[in-house]
Design a protein around this motif. Structure first.
Motif, PDB file in Angstrom:
ATOM      1  N   ILE A   1       0.853  -1.186   0.000  1.00  0.00           N
ATOM      2  CA  ILE A   1       0.000   0.000   0.000  1.00  0.00           C
ATOM      3  C   ILE A   1       0.888   1.236   0.000  1.00  0.00           C
ATOM      4  O   ILE A   1       1.733   1.408   0.881  1.00  0.00           O
ATOM      5  CB  ILE A   1      -0.920   0.022   1.235  1.00  0.00           C
ATOM      6  CG1 ILE A   1      -1.826  -1.223   1.264  1.00  0.00           C
ATOM      7  CG2 ILE A   1      -1.769   1.297   1.250  1.00  0.00           C
ATOM      8  CD1 ILE A   1      -2.665  -1.338   2.516  1.00  0.00           C
ATOM      9  N   GLY A   2       0.703   2.082  -0.999  1.00  0.00           N
ATOM     10  CA  GLY A   2       1.419   3.349  -1.054  1.00  0.00           C
ATOM     11  C   GLY A   2       0.670   4.390  -0.249  1.00  0.00           C
ATOM     12  O   GLY A   2      -0.536   4.541  -0.408  1.00  0.00           O
ATOM     13  N   VAL A   3       1.368   5.094   0.640  1.00  0.00           N
ATOM     14  CA  VAL A   3       0.735   6.094   1.506  1.00  0.00           C
ATOM     15  C   VAL A   3       1.400   7.444   1.286  1.00  0.00           C
ATOM     16  O   VAL A   3       2.613   7.586   1.443  1.00  0.00           O
ATOM     17  CB  VAL A   3       0.850   5.709   2.999  1.00  0.00           C
ATOM     18  CG1 VAL A   3       0.158   6.758   3.870  1.00  0.00           C
ATOM     19  CG2 VAL A   3       0.266   4.327   3.251  1.00  0.00           C
ATOM     20  N   SER A   4       0.604   8.437   0.922  1.00  0.00           N
ATOM     21  CA  SER A   4       1.118   9.804   0.784  1.00  0.00           C
ATOM     22  C   SER A   4       0.509  10.663   1.884  1.00  0.00           C
ATOM     23  O   SER A   4      -0.690  10.928   1.895  1.00  0.00           O
ATOM     24  CB  SER A   4       0.751  10.376  -0.595  1.00  0.00           C
ATOM     25  OG  SER A   4       1.145  11.736  -0.688  1.00  0.00           O
ATOM     26  N   MET A   5       1.357  11.102   2.821  1.00  0.00           N
ATOM     27  CA  MET A   5       0.919  11.959   3.917  1.00  0.00           C
ATOM     28  C   MET A   5       1.149  13.423   3.551  1.00  0.00           C
ATOM     29  O   MET A   5       2.161  13.769   2.946  1.00  0.00           O
ATOM     30  CB  MET A   5       1.702  11.637   5.191  1.00  0.00           C
ATOM     31  CG  MET A   5       1.518  10.223   5.710  1.00  0.00           C
ATOM     32  SD  MET A   5      -0.182   9.892   6.265  1.00  0.00           S
ATOM     33  CE  MET A   5      -0.381  11.082   7.597  1.00  0.00           C
ATOM     34  N   ALA A   6       0.227  14.283   3.938  1.00  0.00           N
ATOM     35  CA  ALA A   6       0.355  15.718   3.636  1.00  0.00           C
ATOM     36  C   ALA A   6       1.687  16.256   4.139  1.00  0.00           C
ATOM     37  O   ALA A   6       2.380  16.991   3.436  1.00  0.00           O
ATOM     38  CB  ALA A   6      -0.802  16.499   4.251  1.00  0.00           C
TER      39      ALA A   6
ATOM     40  N   ILE B   1      -3.721   2.618  -2.617  1.00  0.00           N
ATOM     41  CA  ILE B   1      -3.105   3.883  -2.221  1.00  0.00           C
ATOM     42  C   ILE B   1      -3.942   4.533  -1.119  1.00  0.00           C
ATOM     43  O   ILE B   1      -5.176   4.517  -1.181  1.00  0.00           O
ATOM     44  CB  ILE B   1      -3.006   4.857  -3.423  1.00  0.00           C
ATOM     45  CG1 ILE B   1      -2.117   4.257  -4.518  1.00  0.00           C
ATOM     46  CG2 ILE B   1      -2.460   6.207  -2.989  1.00  0.00           C
ATOM     47  CD1 ILE B   1      -2.157   5.038  -5.818  1.00  0.00           C
ATOM     48  N   ILE B   2      -3.249   5.091  -0.124  1.00  0.00           N
ATOM     49  CA  ILE B   2      -3.898   5.885   0.924  1.00  0.00           C
ATOM     50  C   ILE B   2      -3.349   7.300   0.834  1.00  0.00           C
ATOM     51  O   ILE B   2      -2.137   7.489   0.752  1.00  0.00           O
ATOM     52  CB  ILE B   2      -3.638   5.301   2.325  1.00  0.00           C
ATOM     53  CG1 ILE B   2      -4.257   3.908   2.456  1.00  0.00           C
ATOM     54  CG2 ILE B   2      -4.198   6.234   3.414  1.00  0.00           C
ATOM     55  CD1 ILE B   2      -3.901   3.196   3.757  1.00  0.00           C
TER      56      ILE B   2
END
Length: 309
Positions: free
Chosen positions: A23-28, A81-82
């Motif tokens: 799972i790809g996670v993009s945090m602000a 993706i998250i």
């Protein structure tokens, strides 16, 4: 024999890779107390799951960087993706990128502008922001006995949570029980403790008088406390309210400085987003909006809150 063993080993590795869920996670941004708890909640939960790997990236509060991260995740062939959006008004484009690639996408914590029109295999996991600002302001209204002057500190105006929490404040203060409270100033401090401190310092320097600080989050509320103390203002003379129930906020409450906060379950949202991503990847149907409840925290119930959390 060696060729057979090598072939068997490669087959096992390929089989393992095929069953692994990435799972790809993009945090602000990483540099934020609440979002750090949210990110750790995802990581800690993923470690309890077999074959689930998280690739977590920091968008550094840059929309373009976040879109590039999503495209890179897709190119790498992630399972899902998250996204914790930098700008909630920019999510329609992100949804399209993921939908066109057929990759499930879950928004977490910050409500996307297209939340009511999310494509298939997309969802939103957070807490209902209508509860947070409402619980906070109702409690502050009680503490002021429905009368006084208040200043409002808003989060980033590009963020749906800031807009919703501020609307909650206005809605509560428009009720019969609270309409005696006047908002004398309302400005953004961008979720930042430093900017919150600077903003309140400016208000105090201008001679602004107020009985309460209603902040969209704990960080800005803590900044307000720092500014008030630096100006020699007695903390008994002003009601301070935030949202998130971070550890720093609870410490400020224990010290008698912060009066109200609202627990937003960051770790719970992190776990919920991972669960949602995995279910969507398996083709399971889930609700488009998954809400984790808020909880009011005050000096009076802080001990019981901490005991159960």
């Amino acid at each position: 024999m060696k060729k057979f063993l090598l072939g068997t080993a490669m087959a096992v590795m390929m089989s393992t890779a095929a069953h692994a869920e990435t799972i790809g996670v993009s945090m602000a941004q990483f540099d934020d107390n609440f979002l750090t708890v949210l990110r750790n909640g995802m990581s800690d939960y993923a470690k309890t799951l077999n074959g689930v790997d998280l690739q977590i990236e920091d968008a550094q509060n840059d929309v373009s960087k976040q879109q590039s991260q999503i495209q890179n995740f897709i190119a790498a062939g992630v399972t899902a993706i998250i996204v914790n959006p930098v700008d909630t008004d920019a999510t329609a484009a992100m949804s399209k990128i993921a939908a066109d690639a057929g990759i499930p996408l879950v928004y977490v914590n910050r409500e996307p502008v297209n939340v009511d029109t999310l494509p298939e295999k997309q969802a939103f996991v957070a807490s209902n922001e209508q509860e947070s600002g409402t619980l906070q302001t109702q409690e502050i209204c009680k503490m002021l006995n429905g009368k006084g002057k208040a200043v409002v500190m808003m989060g980033e105006l590009s963020n749906q949570a800031a807009r919703m929490r501020t609307k909650d404040i206005h809605d509560v203060l428009a009720t019969e029980a609270c309409k005696g409270i006047e908002i004398v100033e309302e400005q953004t401090a961008n979720w930042s403790r430093t900017q919150g401190s600077d903003l309140v310092t400016n208000w105090l320097s201008a001679g602004l008088e107020f009985d309460a600080v209603i902040s969209n989050n704990d960080e800005m509320a803590i900044g307000a406390i720092q500014a008030l103390k630096a100006a020699g203002r007695s903390m008994d003379s002003v009601v301070i309210g935030g949202i998130d129930a971070t550890q720093d906020a609870l410490a400020a409450m224990a010290a008698g400085d912060l009066d109200v906060t609202v627990f937003q379950n960051a770790a719970g949202q992190g776990k919920g987003s991972v669960d949602a991503a995995l279910k969507l990847a398996k083709g399971e149907a889930i609700e488009k909006k998954v809400y984790i409840p808020f909880e009011l925290v005050t000096k009076e119930n802080m001990a019981s809150y901490q005991a159960k959390n």
